[in-house]
Design an enzyme around this catalytic site. Structure first.
Site, PDB file in Angstrom:
ATOM      1  N   GLY A 146       0.615  -0.911  -0.063  1.00 52.24           N
ATOM      2  CA  GLY A 146      -0.489  -0.829   0.484  1.00 52.24           C
ATOM      3  C   GLY A 146       0.650   1.225   0.023  1.00 52.24           C
ATOM      4  N   GLY A 190      -0.468   4.364  -1.024  1.00 51.91           N
ATOM      5  CA  GLY A 190      -2.022   5.612  -0.681  1.00 51.91           C
ATOM      6  C   GLY A 190      -1.608   7.201   0.531  1.00 51.91           C
ATOM      7  CD  GLN A 191      -4.347   9.930   4.220  1.00 52.75           C
ATOM      8  OE1 GLN A 191      -5.038   9.509   4.543  1.00 52.75           O
ATOM      9  NE2 GLN A 191      -4.434  11.689   4.839  1.00 52.75           N
ATOM     10  CB  ILE A 251      -2.839  -3.017  -6.645  1.00 51.44           C
ATOM     11  CG1 ILE A 251      -3.691  -1.367  -6.030  1.00 51.44           C
ATOM     12  CG2 ILE A 251      -2.387  -3.750  -4.645  1.00 51.44           C
ATOM     13  CD1 ILE A 251      -4.672  -0.883  -5.909  1.00 51.44           C
ATOM     14  CE1 TYR A 299     -10.314   2.243   7.789  1.00 49.12           C
ATOM     15  CE2 TYR A 299     -11.283   3.233  10.132  1.00 49.12           C
ATOM     16  CZ  TYR A 299     -10.543   3.104   9.256  1.00 49.12           C
ATOM     17  OH  TYR A 299      -9.162   3.424   9.312  1.00 49.12           O
ATOM     18  CE  LYS A 352      -7.842  -0.146   9.889  1.00 52.13           C
ATOM     19  NZ  LYS A 352      -6.567  -0.246   9.352  1.00 52.13           N
ATOM     20  CB  ILE A 369      -3.283  10.800   9.428  1.00 49.70           C
ATOM     21  CG1 ILE A 369      -3.221   9.902  10.335  1.00 49.70           C
ATOM     22  CG2 ILE A 369      -2.360  11.850   9.073  1.00 49.70           C
ATOM     23  CD1 ILE A 369      -2.643   8.247   9.838  1.00 49.70           C
TER      24      ILE A 369
END
Length: 318
Positions: A8, A11-12, A35, A143, A147, A173
């Protein structure tokens, strides 16, 4: 020398974490996993090795780990909170089926694993103020459910197989580098973009709704600090509370107005985002992270705002 795979990486968090780790450990030692459709670009592509790594394909993960002699995996693959609610099966496939693949590869190849958790792992029944490290976690979003499962499954692999699994519960974040991608806390990034562009900001979160937030440099430092921490000091391993600042929309708005006096904000509350936000903590107690691996943030709302406005002004004028 650490040899790290970041799943990943575009990503951010991943895009900035990859560059920070390359700065610390050497470009050639940090592999950017991506990906199809989200290939590394620019400095992320040019500064070090990259590999196609789909978290749902265990064999591919294993092949890359062996090819690069990886000893540490940062598993950042996930759908963010709002997007996950519209695609719950995909959220589970990436977040949990993918995690299982990563943990199995780590077990077989003796890798350490960092898989972030989130303030989303809490729910309405959790104490919202000074949320304890160990407390009830009954989230109502896919979500959040994923987690909590991430924390438990990671702990399981540590206790049963000795896999060195670690994670933090990230708050919202805030970053000037990468645009947000469908999270409940995204408003706290969008508001700065609007302020720098001179646009009125339409806030989707209600006045008075507090959430824990963190500036990206602190988030990166937390992830790296925890993975470098002495294992013998850790009482907890997965799901460390970490905190830096807690605010509601009016607070960030007025902080920005100190530097942008003409900035305007109005409210148009998004029911889904607001429902998710109000189920999360107002402020977490991060004393365990401070005690067990010396966690300490460097930015508060005031210093973050100064830096965000400065960096975004330069970025948007390029």
């Amino acid at each position: 020398m650490k040899k790290v795979l970041i799943i990943g990486s575009t990503g951010q968090i991943g895009s900035e974490l990859t560059l920070e780790l390359r700065k610390r450990y050497g470009n050639e030692n940090i592999v950017a996993g991506y990906i199809k459709g989200a290939e590394p670009k620019g400095i992320l592509k040019e500064s070090g090795p990259s590999e196609l790594v789909d978290v749902t394909d265990a064999q591919v993960i294993s092949d890359v780990v062996k090819k690069h002699d990886i000893d540490t995996i940062y598993n950042l693959a996930a759908l963010l909170s709002v997007v996950a609610e519209s695609k719950p099966r995909l959220a589970w496939k990436i977040g949990i089926d993918g995690l299982w693949n990563v943990l199995e590869v780590a077990r077989e190849n003796k890798c350490a694993v960092f898989t972030p958790s989130s303030i989303g792992s809490f729910g309405d029944d959790t104490p919202h103020d000074d949320t304890p490290q160990d407390t009830i976690q009954r989230p109502k979003t896919i979500y959040g459910v994923s987690k909590v499962t991430t924390e438990l499954l990671s702990d399981y692999y540590f206790h049963k197989y000795g896999v060195d699994t670690r994670s933090v519960r990230f708050p919202g974040i805030i970053s000037y580098m990468t645009l947000p991608g469908g999270g409940t806390t995204d408003y706290a990034v969008d508001i700065y973009y609007n302020a720098v562009r001179g646009d009125k900001f339409v806030c989707p979160i209600a006045k008075g709704t507090y959430m824990d937030m963190m500036y990206m440099p602190d988030a990166l430092n937390a992830a790296i600090m925890l993975m470098e921490a002495d294992l013998t000091r850790l009482v907890h391993h997965n799901g460390f509370n970490i905190a830096a600042m807690s605010f509601e929309p009016e607070m960030i708005y007025h902080e920005i107005k100190k530097h942008k006096p003409d900035f305007e904000m109005v409210y148009d509350v998004d029911p889904l985002k607001e429902a998710i936000a109000t189920s999360w903590p107002n402020k977490m107690d991060d004393s365990c992270a401070r005690k067990e691996w010396d966690w300490k943030p460097q930015y508060d709302l005031s210093s973050m705002t100064v830096d965000m406005l400065d960096k975004l002004s330069k970025k948007l004028s390029e």
